[in-house]
Structure formats: structure tokens, C-alpha cells
Design a protein around this motif. Sequence first.
Motif, PDB file in Angstrom:
ATOM      1  N   MET A  68       0.837  -1.183   0.000  1.00 41.38           N
ATOM      2  CA  MET A  68       0.000   0.000   0.000  1.00 41.38           C
ATOM      3  C   MET A  68       0.883   1.250   0.000  1.00 41.38           C
ATOM      4  N   GLU A  69       0.397   2.250  -0.708  1.00 43.47           N
ATOM      5  CA  GLU A  69       1.073   3.539  -0.727  1.00 43.47           C
ATOM      6  C   GLU A  69       0.093   4.602  -0.255  1.00 43.47           C
ATOM      7  N   ARG A  70       0.599   5.625   0.369  1.00 43.64           N
ATOM      8  CA  ARG A  70      -0.232   6.778   0.693  1.00 43.64           C
ATOM      9  C   ARG A  70       0.156   7.875  -0.286  1.00 43.64           C
ATOM     10  N   THR A 106      13.890  13.896   2.704  1.00 46.94           N
ATOM     11  CA  THR A 106      15.041  13.600   3.559  1.00 46.94           C
ATOM     12  C   THR A 106      14.625  13.585   5.025  1.00 46.94           C
ATOM     13  N   LYS A 107      13.768  14.532   5.418  1.00 51.56           N
ATOM     14  CA  LYS A 107      13.269  14.608   6.795  1.00 51.56           C
ATOM     15  C   LYS A 107      12.620  13.296   7.215  1.00 51.56           C
ATOM     16  N   TYR A 108      11.910  12.650   6.296  1.00 51.09           N
ATOM     17  CA  TYR A 108      11.222  11.395   6.604  1.00 51.09           C
ATOM     18  C   TYR A 108      12.032  10.158   6.212  1.00 51.09           C
ATOM     19  N   ASP A 109      13.337  10.335   6.080  1.00 55.73           N
ATOM     20  CA  ASP A 109      14.255   9.232   5.778  1.00 55.73           C
ATOM     21  C   ASP A 109      13.921   8.553   4.443  1.00 55.73           C
ATOM     22  N   LEU A 110      13.507   9.362   3.476  1.00 49.88           N
ATOM     23  CA  LEU A 110      13.219   8.893   2.120  1.00 49.88           C
ATOM     24  C   LEU A 110      14.141   9.639   1.158  1.00 49.88           C
ATOM     25  N   ASN A 111      15.414   9.649   1.458  1.00 50.24           N
ATOM     26  CA  ASN A 111      16.383  10.449   0.724  1.00 50.24           C
ATOM     27  C   ASN A 111      16.303  10.182  -0.777  1.00 50.24           C
ATOM     28  N   ASP A 125      12.366  -1.220  -6.354  1.00 51.28           N
ATOM     29  CA  ASP A 125      11.061  -0.557  -6.362  1.00 51.28           C
ATOM     30  C   ASP A 125      11.238   0.906  -5.962  1.00 51.28           C
ATOM     31  N   ASN A 126      10.194   1.707  -6.208  1.00 52.96           N
ATOM     32  CA  ASN A 126      10.162   3.073  -5.686  1.00 52.96           C
ATOM     33  C   ASN A 126       9.711   3.015  -4.232  1.00 52.96           C
ATOM     34  N   LYS A 127      10.488   3.639  -3.336  1.00 57.92           N
ATOM     35  CA  LYS A 127      10.020   3.812  -1.965  1.00 57.92           C
ATOM     36  C   LYS A 127       9.131   5.040  -1.907  1.00 57.92           C
ATOM     37  N   SER A 128       9.517   6.063  -2.651  1.00 55.53           N
ATOM     38  CA  SER A 128       8.697   7.266  -2.702  1.00 55.53           C
ATOM     39  C   SER A 128       8.990   8.039  -3.974  1.00 55.53           C
ATOM     40  N   TYR A 129       8.065   8.947  -4.271  1.00 48.62           N
ATOM     41  CA  TYR A 129       8.096   9.682  -5.527  1.00 48.62           C
ATOM     42  C   TYR A 129       7.479  11.053  -5.278  1.00 48.62           C
ATOM     43  N   ASN A 152       7.335   4.344   5.812  1.00 52.53           N
ATOM     44  CA  ASN A 152       7.160   5.292   6.924  1.00 52.53           C
ATOM     45  C   ASN A 152       5.810   6.027   6.889  1.00 52.53           C
ATOM     46  N   ILE A 153       4.781   5.391   6.351  1.00 49.08           N
ATOM     47  CA  ILE A 153       3.492   6.072   6.144  1.00 49.08           C
ATOM     48  C   ILE A 153       2.942   6.661   7.446  1.00 49.08           C
TER      49      ILE A 153
END
Length: 180
Positions: A1-3, A30-35, A89-93, A110-111
Motif C-alpha cells: 500500500m502507498e499513501r 530527507t526529513k522522513y528518511d526517504l532520501n 522498487d520506488n520507496k517514494s516519488y 514510513n506512512i
Amino acid sequence: MERVVYIRGKFKGNNKEMKEAYLYAKEMMTKYDLNPQYMGVTAKEGWNTHSILTIKRKEKQLLEELEKNKKIEDIELYAKEMEGKEMIDNKSYFLISQKDGIIAFWTNTNIEEIDFKEILEEMKKYVEPGIEEICDWESGALPIVYIHNGEEALEKTGKFQDKITVIYKKVTPLDIPIEV
């Protein structure tokens, strides 16, 4: 699942705001550890629009071209999940589209720690909302088509069901056509 959190409407400003939005996106991720390690750039000239480039190598060029007021249409930031040297995979975009009036962010990491309402409020600095939404996305497809085309993009196939759980949604009439 993605938010997913996004605004589709009218981009406010020009390259100055595009640069601010890019720097915000990079800092927030970066703040949310998604560098973010990679970027994609769509422009009238000077960029291969089908390439994902390392931020380390191409950020300086992007910032210089924004300063010189060269026409940058879209900027994408990616945080990739890696296994060794392979992208899994993409962790975030994060997408900033001056051309389409879209600003969007989604993650599968980290949702619960991420303040999506705060991100939505920050996004309003760059895009005047026609549609603003926060939702959970469960699908084998990427949410970008839904973000661009709205609910008409949800196609049911035998392969998987697109499932969207809307957390927050607001539609505001603008003087530009927006499909809901």
C-alpha cells in the motif's frame, strides 16, 4: 500500500517557484528518511526526458537552468529501494509539474510517521487546488494515471483491482477545466 497526497489545479508562478518546490520536496523527503537519489526532468531542451538521473550528477544543472529561466516543465524525485546495485522498487516519488499544474507525493515507506496534511498545506504554495486529495492506494499500477485523470482512470482488470481509500478530498472550482 502507498499513501498519496496530491493537488491538481493551476501552477502558481514560474521557475522560481519550481525551484522552491524542488528544494522543499528534497528536504521533506530527507526529513522522513526517504532520501531521494534520482530525478527526472522534462524540459523543452537540454534534457533526455526518458532518463532517470542521479541527483548528485544533475542537480547543479537543474538549479542553474531554473535560475536562467529555461523552460522546465516537470521535475520528479525518486527514492529507490535497492538490493545491492539493483533498483527493486520506488520507496517514494515526488512530482512537480508546472505544465500540468500537478504536485504529488507518494510513498510505501514510513506512512504512519509522515504528516500528509502538513505536506498538502505546503503544496498549496505551488499549485492552486482544483482537486486536493490524500488517499491510500492499493494496486499493481502506479497512482500517476489516477492523479492525472481522476476517477475515470480506475480500470478494473482481471489482474488486479485498483483500491483507493480516500482519507481527504476537496474539489474547488477553478477557471480551468478539471476532470474529477
